[in-house]
Design a protein around this motif. Structure first.
Motif, mmCIF file in Angstrom:
data_model
loop_
_atom_site.group_PDB
_atom_site.id
_atom_site.type_symbol
_atom_site.label_atom_id
_atom_site.label_comp_id
_atom_site.label_asym_id
_atom_site.label_seq_id
_atom_site.Cartn_x
_atom_site.Cartn_y
_atom_site.Cartn_z
ATOM 1 N N SER A 250 -80.536 -35.535 -60.278
ATOM 2 C CA SER A 250 -81.296 -34.349 -59.888
ATOM 3 C C SER A 250 -82.238 -34.708 -58.743
ATOM 4 O O SER A 250 -83.081 -35.599 -58.875
ATOM 5 C CB SER A 250 -82.093 -33.817 -61.078
ATOM 6 N N PHE A 251 -82.093 -33.997 -57.634
ATOM 7 C CA PHE A 251 -82.939 -34.285 -56.476
ATOM 8 C C PHE A 251 -84.401 -33.936 -56.772
ATOM 9 O O PHE A 251 -85.310 -34.646 -56.353
ATOM 10 C CB PHE A 251 -82.437 -33.499 -55.262
ATOM 11 N N SER A 252 -84.627 -32.846 -57.480
ATOM 12 C CA SER A 252 -85.998 -32.448 -57.797
ATOM 13 C C SER A 252 -86.666 -33.467 -58.703
ATOM 14 O O SER A 252 -87.853 -33.779 -58.551
ATOM 15 C CB SER A 252 -86.009 -31.065 -58.455
ATOM 16 N N GLU A 253 -85.912 -34.038 -59.656
ATOM 17 C CA GLU A 253 -86.479 -35.074 -60.517
ATOM 18 C C GLU A 253 -86.804 -36.334 -59.713
ATOM 19 O O GLU A 253 -87.807 -37.010 -59.965
ATOM 20 C CB GLU A 253 -85.508 -35.409 -61.653
ATOM 21 N N CYS A 254 -85.976 -36.637 -58.740
ATOM 22 C CA CYS A 254 -86.225 -37.795 -57.875
ATOM 23 C C CYS A 254 -87.537 -37.594 -57.108
ATOM 24 O O CYS A 254 -88.354 -38.518 -57.002
ATOM 25 C CB CYS A 254 -85.062 -37.984 -56.908
ATOM 26 N N ALA A 271 -104.705 -34.202 -51.192
ATOM 27 C CA ALA A 271 -103.549 -33.714 -50.445
ATOM 28 C C ALA A 271 -102.888 -32.559 -51.193
ATOM 29 O O ALA A 271 -102.920 -32.489 -52.424
ATOM 30 C CB ALA A 271 -102.548 -34.844 -50.237
ATOM 31 N N ASN A 272 -102.292 -31.662 -50.437
ATOM 32 C CA ASN A 272 -101.604 -30.508 -51.001
ATOM 33 C C ASN A 272 -100.102 -30.712 -50.840
ATOM 34 O O ASN A 272 -99.609 -30.873 -49.723
ATOM 35 C CB ASN A 272 -102.056 -29.227 -50.278
ATOM 36 N N ILE A 273 -99.394 -30.708 -51.961
ATOM 37 C CA ILE A 273 -97.947 -30.913 -51.931
ATOM 38 C C ILE A 273 -97.248 -29.596 -52.223
ATOM 39 O O ILE A 273 -97.486 -28.963 -53.253
ATOM 40 C CB ILE A 273 -97.503 -31.970 -52.966
ATOM 41 N N ILE A 274 -96.408 -29.156 -51.302
ATOM 42 C CA ILE A 274 -95.632 -27.933 -51.470
ATOM 43 C C ILE A 274 -94.161 -28.316 -51.603
ATOM 44 O O ILE A 274 -93.602 -28.983 -50.726
ATOM 45 C CB ILE A 274 -95.823 -26.979 -50.274
ATOM 46 N N LYS A 275 -93.544 -27.880 -52.700
ATOM 47 C CA LYS A 275 -92.131 -28.197 -52.931
ATOM 48 C C LYS A 275 -91.303 -26.915 -52.891
ATOM 49 O O LYS A 275 -91.618 -25.943 -53.567
ATOM 50 C CB LYS A 275 -91.954 -28.886 -54.281
ATOM 51 N N LYS A 276 -90.268 -26.944 -52.084
ATOM 52 C CA LYS A 276 -89.305 -25.837 -52.024
ATOM 53 C C LYS A 276 -87.922 -26.449 -52.250
ATOM 54 O O LYS A 276 -87.113 -26.595 -51.334
ATOM 55 C CB LYS A 276 -89.384 -25.136 -50.675
ATOM 56 N N ILE A 277 -87.691 -26.801 -53.507
ATOM 57 C CA ILE A 277 -86.486 -27.577 -53.835
ATOM 58 C C ILE A 277 -85.703 -26.854 -54.927
ATOM 59 O O ILE A 277 -86.235 -26.605 -56.016
ATOM 60 C CB ILE A 277 -86.863 -28.988 -54.320
ATOM 61 N N PRO A 278 -84.457 -26.521 -54.690
ATOM 62 C CA PRO A 278 -83.643 -25.910 -55.745
ATOM 63 C C PRO A 278 -83.222 -26.956 -56.766
ATOM 64 O O PRO A 278 -83.236 -28.162 -56.483
ATOM 65 C CB PRO A 278 -82.429 -25.390 -54.966
ATOM 66 N N GLU A 279 -82.903 -26.514 -57.944
ATOM 67 C CA GLU A 279 -82.415 -27.426 -58.980
ATOM 68 C C GLU A 279 -80.977 -27.799 -58.635
ATOM 69 O O GLU A 279 -80.021 -27.182 -59.087
ATOM 70 C CB GLU A 279 -82.496 -26.759 -60.355
ATOM 71 N N THR A 312 -95.065 -30.677 -47.002
ATOM 72 C CA THR A 312 -94.067 -29.712 -47.470
ATOM 73 C C THR A 312 -92.715 -30.397 -47.607
ATOM 74 O O THR A 312 -92.224 -31.001 -46.652
ATOM 75 C CB THR A 312 -93.952 -28.532 -46.484
ATOM 76 N N ILE A 313 -92.140 -30.310 -48.782
ATOM 77 C CA ILE A 313 -90.837 -30.923 -49.062
ATOM 78 C C ILE A 313 -89.840 -29.805 -49.317
ATOM 79 O O ILE A 313 -90.019 -29.004 -50.245
ATOM 80 C CB ILE A 313 -90.911 -31.854 -50.281
ATOM 81 N N THR A 314 -88.821 -29.709 -48.498
ATOM 82 C CA THR A 314 -87.811 -28.649 -48.646
ATOM 83 C C THR A 314 -86.431 -29.271 -48.770
ATOM 84 O O THR A 314 -86.183 -30.376 -48.276
ATOM 85 C CB THR A 314 -87.832 -27.694 -47.440
#
Length: 372
Positions: A250-254, A271-279, A312-314
């Motif tokens: 799972s990429f999101s778990e990684c 720091a502010n972490i923004i995640k836009k990651i599909p399962e 931001t992580i997409t």
């Protein structure tokens, strides 16, 4: 009545005319032969010049030939490219080579009529600097007085750009200094705490002892990280085929695992972490993906240690089935003159763009590139 003298005169006149015509014909033949020989000689010289030029153009570095009057009489393709094809032949060397160190070497070789090898450093504004206005250039010069397809002695000048070698050596020296500093600091702290624990009966004070041991553990982890980085980059750059442990994960778990490891730094820097990651499940080597993600996110944090940064992580699956991810931050950024070097081993962005020196060995982004 024709007199014998008249006949003799006519005969002699005819003989002279015939002889004159014969001589004229022979002279014409001789002149034609001379022209043909001259044409053949010029053609041969032209062929020799072309062959010589082809040989000079095949040289891997700029080449110049300078006559006894210090005029540039010959050069190869690489030399012309240095001057952006500007006309330099049959011009004074002083008009062509405007850099004092280079002209001094030519003058010395000309004066002593002896071979000369030297390394010169030219300013960023030099004609020969690879990146004008930004960095110095370094050249290995070979000057040799010799005769080259002529009867006059010329100075043969071979220039080899060693800027990348010099820069790599400087980066290596900087790395040794940086790595020594990075290792010395935690080792000194660990050594000092061990001395206190062993000699001052501090170990009986559980609260103090626990605090010291916790600090020592943190610095041991820091040392291990430096050593691991060195081992990883060594493996990545020396192995032609690295065995990958391919599996589905799972990429999101990684991403979450990486963020957990950096949690203390993230909280400390606010720091502010923004995640836009599909399962999404991806196929790859989990270890190297972790290395890539960890180094990219940590690098963004380290470069912006004095101000809160948003990272931001997409990630998304593209129509062709490939998987694309991006890590962006709104921090200080990377100086333009550092961009060509950021993936080189041991390279660290100069601290002039920030008031604080960024810690590290300069291996993070190199690991990212090689892992990818």
């Amino acid at each position: 009545m024709i007199y014998p003298l008249t006949i003799l005169s006519l005969f002699l006149a005819a003989a002279l005319i015939w002889n004159h015509r014969r001589l004229t014909h022979q002279i014409n033949l001789l002149q034609n032969n001379q022209r043909q020989i001259l044409d053949d000689k010029n053609q041969l010289r032209s062929i020799q010049d072309q062959e010589l030029q082809q040989l000079l153009d095949a040289l891997p570095a700029p080449f110049f030939s300078i006559d006894k009057k210090l005029r540039v009489v010959r050069c190869n393709r690489h030399a012309s490219e240095l001057f952006k094809n500007r006309q330099i032949l049959n011009r004074s060397a002083r008009q062509v080579f405007l850099d004092a160190p280079l002209m001094d070497a030519i003058t010395e070789c000309h004066h002593h009529s002896a071979p000369l090898q030297t390394i010169i450093t030219l300013s960023p504004e030099s004609t020969f600097s690879s990146r004008n206005g930004e960095t110095e250039s370094h050249w290995d010069l070979h000057l040799e007085p010799m005769t080259l397809s002529s009867n006059t002695q010329e100075i043969q000048v071979m220039m080899r750009d060693i800027s990348s070698t010099v820069q790599a050596e400087q980066v290596r020296k900087d790395f040794v200094a940086n790595a020594s500093h990075e290792l010395r600091t935690p080792l000194s702290i660990i050594s000092g705490y061990l001395e206190n624990l062993l000699q001052d009966d501090v170990i009986e004070e559980k609260e103090i002892a626990l605090k010291m041991l916790t600090t020592m553990e943190r610095h041991v982890t820091r040392i291990n990280r430096i050593v691991d980085d060195m081992l990883i980059i060594s493996q990545l750059e020396t192995s032609n085929s690295i065995p990958l442990k391919i599996s589905t994960f799972s990429f999101s778990e990684c991403i979450n695992d990486v963020l957990d490891r950096l949690e203390l730094v993230i909280e400390k820097q606010r720091a502010n972490i923004i995640k836009k990651i599909p399962e999404t499940m991806v196929l790859g080597d989990h270890f190297y993906w972790t290395q890539v993600l960890f180094n990219l996110i940590e690098n963004a944090l380290k470069q912006n240690a004095t101000s809160p940064v948003t990272i931001t992580i997409t990630a998304q699956t593209l129509p062709d089935g490939s998987f694309q991810m991006a890590i962006q931050d709104d921090g200080i950024g990377i100086p333009a003159d550092s961009l060509p070097y950021i993936f080189k081993r041991f390279y660290r962005v100069e601290k002039h763009h920030s008031q604080n020196e960024v810690k590290g060995t300069g291996l993070g982004l190199s690991i990212v590139k090689n892992a990818i």
